[in-house]
Write an enzyme that holds these catalytic residues in place. Sequence first.
Site, PDB file in Angstrom:
ATOM      1  N   ARG A  52       0.829  -1.217   0.000  1.00 57.57           N
ATOM      2  CA  ARG A  52       0.000   0.000   0.000  1.00 57.57           C
ATOM      3  C   ARG A  52       0.862   1.265   0.000  1.00 57.57           C
ATOM      4  NH1 ARG A  52      -3.478  -0.589   4.431  1.00 57.57           N
ATOM      5  NH2 ARG A  52      -1.969   0.531   5.698  1.00 57.57           N
ATOM      6  N   TYR A 104      -8.357  25.602  -8.290  1.00 53.29           N
ATOM      7  CA  TYR A 104      -9.021  24.423  -8.834  1.00 53.29           C
ATOM      8  C   TYR A 104     -10.333  24.198  -8.054  1.00 53.29           C
ATOM      9  CZ  TYR A 104     -10.084  19.626  -9.953  1.00 53.29           C
ATOM     10  OH  TYR A 104     -10.734  18.481 -10.325  1.00 53.29           O
ATOM     11  N   ASP A 177       0.280  24.682  -5.492  1.00 57.05           N
ATOM     12  CA  ASP A 177      -0.214  23.783  -6.535  1.00 57.05           C
ATOM     13  C   ASP A 177       0.409  24.281  -7.843  1.00 57.05           C
ATOM     14  OD1 ASP A 177      -1.568  22.521  -8.589  1.00 57.05           O
ATOM     15  OD2 ASP A 177      -3.535  22.602  -7.612  1.00 57.05           O
ATOM     16  N   LYS A 202      -1.982  15.612 -15.179  1.00 54.16           N
ATOM     17  CA  LYS A 202      -1.862  16.644 -16.224  1.00 54.16           C
ATOM     18  C   LYS A 202      -0.490  16.534 -16.897  1.00 54.16           C
ATOM     19  CE  LYS A 202      -5.691  17.863 -14.162  1.00 54.16           C
ATOM     20  NZ  LYS A 202      -6.914  17.154 -14.468  1.00 54.16           N
TER      21      LYS A 202
HETATM   22  N1  PLP Z   1      -4.968  21.011  -9.160  1.00 53.50           N
HETATM   23  C1  PLP Z   1      -5.216  21.493 -10.387  1.00 53.50           C
HETATM   24  C2  PLP Z   1      -4.662  22.833 -10.774  1.00 53.50           C
HETATM   25  C3  PLP Z   1      -6.012  20.759 -11.280  1.00 53.50           C
HETATM   26  O1  PLP Z   1      -6.272  21.264 -12.507  1.00 53.50           O
HETATM   27  C4  PLP Z   1      -6.539  19.506 -10.880  1.00 53.50           C
HETATM   28  C5  PLP Z   1      -7.400  18.705 -11.780  1.00 53.50           C
HETATM   29  O2  PLP Z   1      -7.982  19.226 -12.719  1.00 53.50           O
HETATM   30  C6  PLP Z   1      -6.253  19.045  -9.596  1.00 53.50           C
HETATM   31  C7  PLP Z   1      -5.454  19.809  -8.764  1.00 53.50           C
HETATM   32  C8  PLP Z   1      -6.790  17.724  -9.115  1.00 53.50           C
HETATM   33  O3  PLP Z   1      -6.118  16.683  -9.728  1.00 53.50           O
HETATM   34  P1  PLP Z   1      -6.760  15.226 -10.026  1.00 53.50           P
HETATM   35  O4  PLP Z   1      -7.832  15.421 -11.038  1.00 53.50           O
HETATM   36  O5  PLP Z   1      -5.581  14.443 -10.502  1.00 53.50           O
HETATM   37  O6  PLP Z   1      -7.310  14.730  -8.731  1.00 53.50           O
END
Ligand code: PLP
Length: 384
Positions: A52, A104, A177, A202
């Site tokens: 895990r 986000y 982020d 991404k």
């Molecule tokens: N942070 C950003 C800037 C994002 O665009 C996204 C997803 O679109 C996330 C976090 C979340 O990622 P995940 O979809 O891999 O959970």
Amino acid sequence: MHNENIRPESVVAQALGWIDETTRAINPPIHVSSTFLRDEDNQYRSGRVYMRDQNPAFDQAEAVITNLESGHETLLFASGMAAATAVFQGLRPGDHVLAPEVMYWSLRNWLMGFATGWGLDVELIDMTDPSAVQAAIRPGMTKLVWVETPANPLWTITDIAETAEIAHAAGALLAVDSTTATPVLTKPLELGADLVMHSATKYLNGHSDLTAGTVTTRGDNEHWQRVRAVRAQGGGTLGSFESWLLVRGLRTLYLRVRAASSAALAIAEHFDGHPLVAEVLYPGLPSSHGHEIAKRQMTGGFGGMLAIRATGGEDAAIAVAAHTKLWKRATSLGGVESLIEHRASVEGVGSPVPLDLLRLSAGIEHVDDLIADLEQALAKAHEQ
Ligand code: PLP
């Protein structure tokens, strides 16, 4: 890799140059065993007990990302959301947290729903304005400042170094982020951040064929140990095949991000001032929000993400997306294929996103084809 001066492009192309010691394979094997043999004297000298949290498939991707981010350690998670929420769950109920109004949307919803219910005191502010951060921060009480830059989906810019100074003066950690910027364009830890998070779904993977998340820390501390425990005990970990795919995707990170970035800049410049486009949002445009900070903070480009606001409002924007052929109508970003999305339809009530906004994720197709497709879609939408 032994040469300390080797450039990051070379580091990722060879994924640190790791070779499988057993077979001499230059691509890693995919380990699938969920458990590991205990030694006869009851020890676990391999260092691995259970998959895990100790999957050997994590090691190479984590090492490459730690190297790219100039960090101390990286943890892989099952998605970007699992990675981001682990950072907040590493705090304690009652802790005060600052997060951006523009971020986000799903993480914002989680913060205002789950995290506040769990006991975090979450305050959303204009993170692009250092005086707003200074006014909202509570020395000794604020434990974490969360930054997203460029911020989804308006692509506003936050000055990481300045915000880190404000956070640290108040005794808070700064987490970034950096999904949109990627380590190709921004190095948050070198600018003073304590943690950097990616939705590896991404750009890091780049092929829209897995979900994954990462958090990298600048150093070890009590909060990091709690984040580690969230992963180990909560179990939001990545599968072996996805970890392997991520290493494969990472090898072309620089090529993909540079191609997407230069396409996004060309698209932004082409449609800036276009009669059927009310506004182009892209940090690479001199007129855009945060351009001067972006020039300082981002190296080699402004990223592959932009937005356009259609003249004619929401219906016109939805019609433009309906008429694209090459651009695919889909959510997500950072893949090799270009995506278009009417963002307000996704974010719903409470979103700061204008109704006429189309979010564009530039891929690696020929930029002239991408521009021509948007041109014909804009023209058709306005014929209706
Ligand atoms: N942070 C950003 C800037 C994002 O665009 C996204 C997803 O679109 C996330 C976090 C979340 O990622 P995940 O979809 O891999 O959970």
